[in-house]
Structure formats: structure tokens, C-alpha cells
Design an enzyme around this catalytic site. Structure first.
Site, PDB file in Angstrom:
ATOM      1  N   GLY A 152      -5.187  -3.073  -3.430  1.00 24.24           N
ATOM      2  CA  GLY A 152      -5.721  -3.166  -2.195  1.00 24.24           C
ATOM      3  C   GLY A 152      -7.365  -2.722  -2.624  1.00 24.24           C
TER       4      GLY A 152
ATOM      5  N   PHE B 265      -5.157   6.873   8.815  1.00 24.90           N
ATOM      6  CA  PHE B 265      -5.509   5.804   8.400  1.00 24.90           C
ATOM      7  C   PHE B 265      -6.117   4.838   8.373  1.00 24.90           C
ATOM      8  CE2 PHE B 265      -2.526   2.698   6.785  1.00 24.90           C
ATOM      9  CZ  PHE B 265      -2.456   2.843   5.781  1.00 24.90           C
TER      10      PHE B 265
ATOM     11  N   ARG C 179      -4.668  -6.675   5.616  1.00 25.90           N
ATOM     12  CA  ARG C 179      -5.808  -6.588   4.654  1.00 25.90           C
ATOM     13  C   ARG C 179      -7.225  -7.339   4.950  1.00 25.90           C
ATOM     14  NH1 ARG C 179      -3.473  -3.510   0.057  1.00 25.90           N
ATOM     15  NH2 ARG C 179      -1.135  -4.147   0.295  1.00 25.90           N
TER      16      ARG C 179
ATOM     17  N   LYS D 145     -10.595  10.746   0.823  1.00 28.17           N
ATOM     18  CA  LYS D 145      -9.946  11.048   1.315  1.00 28.17           C
ATOM     19  C   LYS D 145      -9.337  12.517   0.617  1.00 28.17           C
ATOM     20  CE  LYS D 145      -7.201   8.180   3.739  1.00 28.17           C
ATOM     21  NZ  LYS D 145      -6.505   7.754   4.572  1.00 28.17           N
TER      22      LYS D 145
ATOM     23  N   GLU E  44     -10.175   1.866  -7.166  1.00 30.36           N
ATOM     24  CA  GLU E  44      -9.746   1.591  -6.290  1.00 30.36           C
ATOM     25  C   GLU E  44     -10.133   1.542  -5.146  1.00 30.36           C
ATOM     26  OE1 GLU E  44      -6.395   1.327  -5.987  1.00 30.36           O
ATOM     27  OE2 GLU E  44      -5.758   3.523  -5.837  1.00 30.36           O
ATOM     28  N   ASP E  45      -9.845   1.322  -3.804  1.00 33.74           N
ATOM     29  CA  ASP E  45      -9.673   1.053  -2.697  1.00 33.74           C
ATOM     30  C   ASP E  45     -10.175   2.822  -2.353  1.00 33.74           C
ATOM     31  OD1 ASP E  45      -6.517   1.855  -2.743  1.00 33.74           O
ATOM     32  OD2 ASP E  45      -6.088   0.473  -1.181  1.00 33.74           O
TER      33      ASP E  45
ATOM     34  N   ASP F 187      -6.705   9.458  -2.079  1.00 36.26           N
ATOM     35  CA  ASP F 187      -5.972   9.563  -0.994  1.00 36.26           C
ATOM     36  C   ASP F 187      -4.918  11.305  -1.222  1.00 36.26           C
ATOM     37  OD1 ASP F 187      -4.479  10.820   2.147  1.00 36.26           O
ATOM     38  OD2 ASP F 187      -2.968   9.515   1.742  1.00 36.26           O
TER      39      ASP F 187
ATOM     40  N   ASP G 157      -4.271  -1.885   3.576  1.00 40.51           N
ATOM     41  CA  ASP G 157      -3.087  -2.089   4.377  1.00 40.51           C
ATOM     42  C   ASP G 157      -2.418  -1.203   5.351  1.00 40.51           C
ATOM     43  OD1 ASP G 157      -2.011  -1.364   2.100  1.00 40.51           O
ATOM     44  OD2 ASP G 157      -0.034  -2.759   3.052  1.00 40.51           O
TER      45      ASP G 157
END
Ligand code: IMP
Ligand code: MG
Length: 178
Positions: free
Chosen positions: A43, A151, A164, A130, A98-99, A102, A158
């Protein structure tokens, strides 16, 4: 706009502008010391490739691949290492890229794992955060944007390996993952 997308949360231009700010902060914080940037596949790959090019300093790359999700929009809390970094990190300044943070479970696990290898320093850079979703105690040191508990896909992110390659960070229609 892709037909599965409800709305655009962040445009590519917004992400790039913010990435430049993070890159400048990183360059300043490490002030000429070499940094090993570790991309968490898959990601983070697009964010990573923009970020490293914007850092005016000595940067080296490595890659890790982990799986924490399975086929869905909900974190399982279990982390599996699919690919580890290819060289020792002892004594090095490391930044994990990192993307999105969460639940925080993935980075919490990775941070513990990498700290055992005695890097000189270890920091976290995440394109998105988040904070509402946090389960593990973890914080990003360099965070692009705090986003609501929705989301999102695109710019590397993705849903079931789709979307993506979308340029913008988009909110997916909920009927796609419900
Ligand atoms: P965590 O362990 O719950 O913090 O999960 C982090 C990982 O979950 C990220 O690296 C993403 O792969 C995935 N993830 C979390 N939220 C989203 C999202 O909104 N879209 C796509 N992937 C997400
Ligand atoms: Mg990921």
C-alpha cells in the site's frame, strides 16, 4: 471518477504537497545523517516513491511486506511477515513508511520486531492516520493527514487488491465492501 468511488477525499496534488512538507521535516531532523527508509508493501509504495525523491539527504531503501487484513475491510489483528528487510538494521536510523495507521496493530507489531534488532533510531511515517480506529498504542512520527473512519482507496491503497492505481485518495461506495 471511478464508478465504485463515492467521493474524492484527497487529490494527488494535496498528497504531493503534504509529502513535500514531510520530506523537508525528515531532511531537517536527520541533518545529513543517513536514513534507511523501509517501505511497507504494497500500500505504501506510491507514497514511498514520491517521499524518498523529495528528501534532500542521504537515503537508502528497503522493503517489507506484511499481511494483516485477509480479504476484507476489517483488520484481523494478526500480522504475518511475508517479506523481511534484506539487510541488518543495527545502528541505523530507520523510518518505516506505511500507507495508513488504522487499528495500529500492524505497526505496533513491526515496531517491536525492528526494535529488537537495535537500530540507532526508529520512526514511523504514515501517509494517513485514522486515530478513531486505534486499538494498539502507536503513534506516527510523521503523518500526512488525519482522516475519518472511512474506507479509502487509491494512491496505493486497495480494497481486495483493486483501485491501487487511482491517482486520488477516494472514499469507496459502501455497497462495494458491505
Ligand atoms: P492496522 O494494522 O489496522 O493499522 O492496518 C493497517 C493496514 O490496513 C494498512 O497498511 C492498510 O493496508 C490497511 N488499511 C487500513 N485502512 C484502510 C483503508 O481505508 N483502505 C485501504 N487499506 C486500509
Ligand atoms: Mg498496507
Amino acid at each position: 471518477m471511478h464508478r465504485d468511488v463515492e467521493s474524492i477525499l484527497l487529490t494527488k496534488e494535496q498528497v504531493l504537497a503534504r509529502t513535500k512538507e514531510l520530506a523537508d521535516r525528515i531532511a531537517k531532523d536527520y541533518a545529513g545523517e543517513p536514513v534507511l527508509m523501509v517501505c511497507i508493501l504494497r500500500g505504501a509504495v506510491l507514497f514511498f516513491s514520491d517521499l524518498v525523491r523529495m528528501i534532500d539527504g542521504e537515503v537508502d531503501f528497503d522493503f517489507m511486506a506484511v499481511s494483516s487484513y485477509g480479504a476484507g475491510a476489517k483488520s484481523s489483528g494478526e500480522v504475518t511477515i511475508i517479506k523481511d528487510v534484506s539487510r541488518p538494521i543495527e545502528g541505523r536510523n530507520v523510518i518505516m513508511v506505511e500507507d495508513v495507521i488504522d487499528s495500529g496493530n500492524t505497526l505496533h507489531y513491526l515496531k517491536r520486531l525492528l526494535l529488537e534488532r537495535k537500530p540507532k533510531s526508529l520512526k514511523i511515517c504514515a501517509m494517513l492516520d485514522k486515530p478513531e480506529c486505534r486499538e494498539a498504542e502507536i503513534e506516527g512520527d510523521y503523518v500526512g493527514f488525519c482522516v475519518p473512519n472511512k474506507f479509502v482507496v487509491g494512491y496505493g491503497l486497495d480494497f481486495n487488491e483493486k483501485y491501487r492505481n487511482l491517482n486520488d485518495i477516494c472514499i469507496l461506495k459502501s455497497e462495494i465492501y458491505d
